[in-house]
Design a protein around this motif. Sequence first.
Motif, PDB file in Angstrom:
ATOM      1  N   ARG A  27     -48.358 -40.798 103.685  1.00 16.79           N
ATOM      2  CA  ARG A  27     -48.219 -39.607 104.514  1.00 16.79           C
ATOM      3  C   ARG A  27     -48.877 -38.414 103.826  1.00 16.79           C
ATOM      4  O   ARG A  27     -49.293 -38.509 102.670  1.00 16.79           O
ATOM      5  CB  ARG A  27     -46.751 -39.337 104.808  1.00 16.79           C
ATOM      6  CG  ARG A  27     -45.911 -39.185 103.579  1.00 16.79           C
ATOM      7  CD  ARG A  27     -44.425 -39.285 103.910  1.00 16.79           C
ATOM      8  NE  ARG A  27     -43.688 -39.201 102.665  1.00 16.79           N
ATOM      9  CZ  ARG A  27     -42.987 -38.162 102.288  1.00 16.79           C
ATOM     10  NH1 ARG A  27     -42.899 -37.116 103.071  1.00 16.79           N
ATOM     11  NH2 ARG A  27     -42.365 -38.160 101.141  1.00 16.79           N
ATOM     12  N   ARG A  28     -48.931 -37.274 104.505  1.00 14.85           N
ATOM     13  CA  ARG A  28     -49.641 -36.100 103.988  1.00 14.85           C
ATOM     14  C   ARG A  28     -49.077 -35.628 102.657  1.00 14.85           C
ATOM     15  O   ARG A  28     -49.808 -35.254 101.754  1.00 14.85           O
ATOM     16  CB  ARG A  28     -49.571 -34.966 105.014  1.00 14.85           C
ATOM     17  CG  ARG A  28     -50.310 -33.725 104.571  1.00 14.85           C
ATOM     18  CD  ARG A  28     -50.107 -32.595 105.535  1.00 14.85           C
ATOM     19  NE  ARG A  28     -48.759 -32.063 105.374  1.00 14.85           N
ATOM     20  CZ  ARG A  28     -48.277 -31.063 106.077  1.00 14.85           C
ATOM     21  NH1 ARG A  28     -49.003 -30.494 106.995  1.00 14.85           N
ATOM     22  NH2 ARG A  28     -47.056 -30.631 105.869  1.00 14.85           N
ATOM     23  N   GLU A  29     -47.763 -35.644 102.519  1.00 10.85           N
ATOM     24  CA  GLU A  29     -47.130 -35.179 101.290  1.00 10.85           C
ATOM     25  C   GLU A  29     -46.833 -36.326 100.331  1.00 10.85           C
ATOM     26  O   GLU A  29     -46.082 -36.173  99.389  1.00 10.85           O
ATOM     27  CB  GLU A  29     -45.820 -34.450 101.623  1.00 10.85           C
ATOM     28  CG  GLU A  29     -45.981 -33.308 102.597  1.00 10.85           C
ATOM     29  CD  GLU A  29     -46.928 -32.226 102.125  1.00 10.85           C
ATOM     30  OE1 GLU A  29     -47.025 -31.984 100.914  1.00 10.85           O
ATOM     31  OE2 GLU A  29     -47.592 -31.636 102.978  1.00 10.85           O
ATOM     32  N   GLY A  30     -47.415 -37.481 100.578  1.00 13.26           N
ATOM     33  CA  GLY A  30     -47.133 -38.656  99.763  1.00 13.26           C
ATOM     34  C   GLY A  30     -47.778 -38.598  98.388  1.00 13.26           C
ATOM     35  O   GLY A  30     -48.441 -37.632  98.008  1.00 13.26           O
ATOM     36  N   ARG A  31     -47.585 -39.675  97.645  1.00 12.76           N
ATOM     37  CA  ARG A  31     -48.095 -39.760  96.281  1.00 12.76           C
ATOM     38  C   ARG A  31     -49.608 -39.941  96.314  1.00 12.76           C
ATOM     39  O   ARG A  31     -50.124 -40.847  96.961  1.00 12.76           O
ATOM     40  CB  ARG A  31     -47.435 -40.933  95.571  1.00 12.76           C
ATOM     41  CG  ARG A  31     -47.809 -41.027  94.131  1.00 12.76           C
ATOM     42  CD  ARG A  31     -46.864 -41.975  93.418  1.00 12.76           C
ATOM     43  NE  ARG A  31     -47.288 -42.095  92.049  1.00 12.76           N
ATOM     44  CZ  ARG A  31     -47.911 -43.158  91.551  1.00 12.76           C
ATOM     45  NH1 ARG A  31     -48.156 -44.202  92.323  1.00 12.76           N
ATOM     46  NH2 ARG A  31     -48.272 -43.193  90.301  1.00 12.76           N
ATOM     47  N   ASP A  32     -50.317 -39.077  95.586  1.00 15.02           N
ATOM     48  CA  ASP A  32     -51.768 -39.157  95.589  1.00 15.02           C
ATOM     49  C   ASP A  32     -52.269 -39.944  94.382  1.00 15.02           C
ATOM     50  O   ASP A  32     -51.587 -40.084  93.377  1.00 15.02           O
ATOM     51  CB  ASP A  32     -52.389 -37.758  95.611  1.00 15.02           C
ATOM     52  CG  ASP A  32     -51.809 -36.840  94.562  1.00 15.02           C
ATOM     53  OD1 ASP A  32     -52.075 -37.069  93.379  1.00 15.02           O
ATOM     54  OD2 ASP A  32     -51.093 -35.896  94.935  1.00 15.02           O
ATOM     55  N   LEU A  33     -53.487 -40.448  94.487  1.00 13.31           N
ATOM     56  CA  LEU A  33     -54.112 -41.166  93.380  1.00 13.31           C
ATOM     57  C   LEU A  33     -54.642 -40.189  92.334  1.00 13.31           C
ATOM     58  O   LEU A  33     -54.514 -40.417  91.139  1.00 13.31           O
ATOM     59  CB  LEU A  33     -55.263 -42.028  93.894  1.00 13.31           C
ATOM     60  CG  LEU A  33     -54.902 -43.092  94.925  1.00 13.31           C
ATOM     61  CD1 LEU A  33     -56.160 -43.731  95.469  1.00 13.31           C
ATOM     62  CD2 LEU A  33     -53.985 -44.118  94.316  1.00 13.31           C
ATOM     63  N   ARG A  34     -55.244 -39.088  92.812  1.00  9.51           N
ATOM     64  CA  ARG A  34     -55.816 -38.102  91.895  1.00  9.51           C
ATOM     65  C   ARG A  34     -56.037 -36.795  92.634  1.00  9.51           C
ATOM     66  O   ARG A  34     -56.428 -36.773  93.783  1.00  9.51           O
ATOM     67  CB  ARG A  34     -57.154 -38.642  91.376  1.00  9.51           C
ATOM     68  CG  ARG A  34     -57.884 -37.747  90.439  1.00  9.51           C
ATOM     69  CD  ARG A  34     -57.969 -38.390  89.083  1.00  9.51           C
ATOM     70  NE  ARG A  34     -58.459 -37.454  88.115  1.00  9.51           N
ATOM     71  CZ  ARG A  34     -59.484 -37.684  87.306  1.00  9.51           C
ATOM     72  NH1 ARG A  34     -60.103 -38.832  87.358  1.00  9.51           N
ATOM     73  NH2 ARG A  34     -59.858 -36.782  86.442  1.00  9.51           N
ATOM     74  N   LYS A  35     -55.775 -35.691  91.950  1.00  3.44           N
ATOM     75  CA  LYS A  35     -56.073 -34.373  92.498  1.00  3.44           C
ATOM     76  C   LYS A  35     -57.529 -34.051  92.154  1.00  3.44           C
ATOM     77  O   LYS A  35     -57.923 -34.140  90.994  1.00  3.44           O
ATOM     78  CB  LYS A  35     -55.152 -33.331  91.895  1.00  3.44           C
ATOM     79  CG  LYS A  35     -53.698 -33.536  92.242  1.00  3.44           C
ATOM     80  CD  LYS A  35     -52.800 -32.568  91.494  1.00  3.44           C
ATOM     81  CE  LYS A  35     -51.350 -32.839  91.759  1.00  3.44           C
ATOM     82  NZ  LYS A  35     -50.844 -34.010  91.066  1.00  3.44           N
ATOM     83  N   VAL A  36     -58.310 -33.694  93.153  1.00  3.75           N
ATOM     84  CA  VAL A  36     -59.740 -33.469  92.914  1.00  3.75           C
ATOM     85  C   VAL A  36     -60.182 -32.040  93.211  1.00  3.75           C
ATOM     86  O   VAL A  36     -61.347 -31.721  93.067  1.00  3.75           O
ATOM     87  CB  VAL A  36     -60.608 -34.469  93.706  1.00  3.75           C
ATOM     88  CG1 VAL A  36     -60.344 -35.880  93.245  1.00  3.75           C
ATOM     89  CG2 VAL A  36     -60.375 -34.347  95.191  1.00  3.75           C
ATOM     90  N   GLY A  37     -59.257 -31.177  93.623  1.00  4.09           N
ATOM     91  CA  GLY A  37     -59.623 -29.790  93.881  1.00  4.09           C
ATOM     92  C   GLY A  37     -58.540 -29.078  94.671  1.00  4.09           C
ATOM     93  O   GLY A  37     -57.490 -29.641  94.949  1.00  4.09           O
ATOM     94  N   PHE A  38     -58.822 -27.817  95.014  1.00  7.96           N
ATOM     95  CA  PHE A  38     -57.909 -27.096  95.894  1.00  7.96           C
ATOM     96  C   PHE A  38     -58.689 -26.151  96.775  1.00  7.96           C
ATOM     97  O   PHE A  38     -59.844 -25.811  96.508  1.00  7.96           O
ATOM     98  CB  PHE A  38     -56.811 -26.359  95.121  1.00  7.96           C
ATOM     99  CG  PHE A  38     -57.237 -25.042  94.522  1.00  7.96           C
ATOM    100  CD1 PHE A  38     -57.149 -23.875  95.246  1.00  7.96           C
ATOM    101  CD2 PHE A  38     -57.726 -24.974  93.227  1.00  7.96           C
ATOM    102  CE1 PHE A  38     -57.538 -22.663  94.699  1.00  7.96           C
ATOM    103  CE2 PHE A  38     -58.118 -23.776  92.677  1.00  7.96           C
ATOM    104  CZ  PHE A  38     -58.025 -22.619  93.411  1.00  7.96           C
ATOM    105  N   TYR A  39     -58.044 -25.732  97.864  1.00  9.45           N
ATOM    106  CA  TYR A  39     -58.654 -24.832  98.840  1.00  9.45           C
ATOM    107  C   TYR A  39     -57.606 -23.827  99.277  1.00  9.45           C
ATOM    108  O   TYR A  39     -56.507 -24.199  99.672  1.00  9.45           O
ATOM    109  CB  TYR A  39     -59.159 -25.637 100.042  1.00  9.45           C
ATOM    110  CG  TYR A  39     -59.607 -24.797 101.205  1.00  9.45           C
ATOM    111  CD1 TYR A  39     -60.669 -23.913 101.081  1.00  9.45           C
ATOM    112  CD2 TYR A  39     -58.972 -24.891 102.432  1.00  9.45           C
ATOM    113  CE1 TYR A  39     -61.074 -23.138 102.156  1.00  9.45           C
ATOM    114  CE2 TYR A  39     -59.377 -24.130 103.509  1.00  9.45           C
ATOM    115  CZ  TYR A  39     -60.428 -23.260 103.357  1.00  9.45           C
ATOM    116  OH  TYR A  39     -60.837 -22.491 104.419  1.00  9.45           O
ATOM    117  N   ASP A  40     -57.946 -22.543  99.171  1.00  9.18           N
ATOM    118  CA  ASP A  40     -57.067 -21.457  99.596  1.00  9.18           C
ATOM    119  C   ASP A  40     -57.724 -20.785 100.796  1.00  9.18           C
ATOM    120  O   ASP A  40     -58.684 -20.028 100.640  1.00  9.18           O
ATOM    121  CB  ASP A  40     -56.863 -20.459  98.466  1.00  9.18           C
ATOM    122  CG  ASP A  40     -55.845 -19.380  98.808  1.00  9.18           C
ATOM    123  OD1 ASP A  40     -55.431 -19.299  99.977  1.00  9.18           O
ATOM    124  OD2 ASP A  40     -55.468 -18.636  97.892  1.00  9.18           O
TER     125      ASP A  40
END
Length: 83
Positions: A27-40
């Motif tokens: 799901r959208r808030e589920g466990r991710d494999l890797r964080k690759v960036g952010f967007y504000d």
Amino acid sequence: MVKLRLKRCGRKQRAIYRIVAIDVRSRREGRDLRKVGFYDPIKNQTYLNVPVILYFLEKGAQPTRAVHDILRKAGLFKERTSS
């Protein structure tokens, strides 16, 4: 299958999004494999870990439409086609 997807963070009425590599079945808030960036979207700031994003794209990860637009605005696909 892995997707590059936006994950909502921040507080109410003040959302920021992490760009994560995540399994399609999560799901959208589920466990991710890797964080690759952010967007504000409020400050219109973007941080991308380009080598990791290119690694996931080469392995077959599919970006969602929103992430694809962010990557295109950052010029990532121009860089990818020239090399």
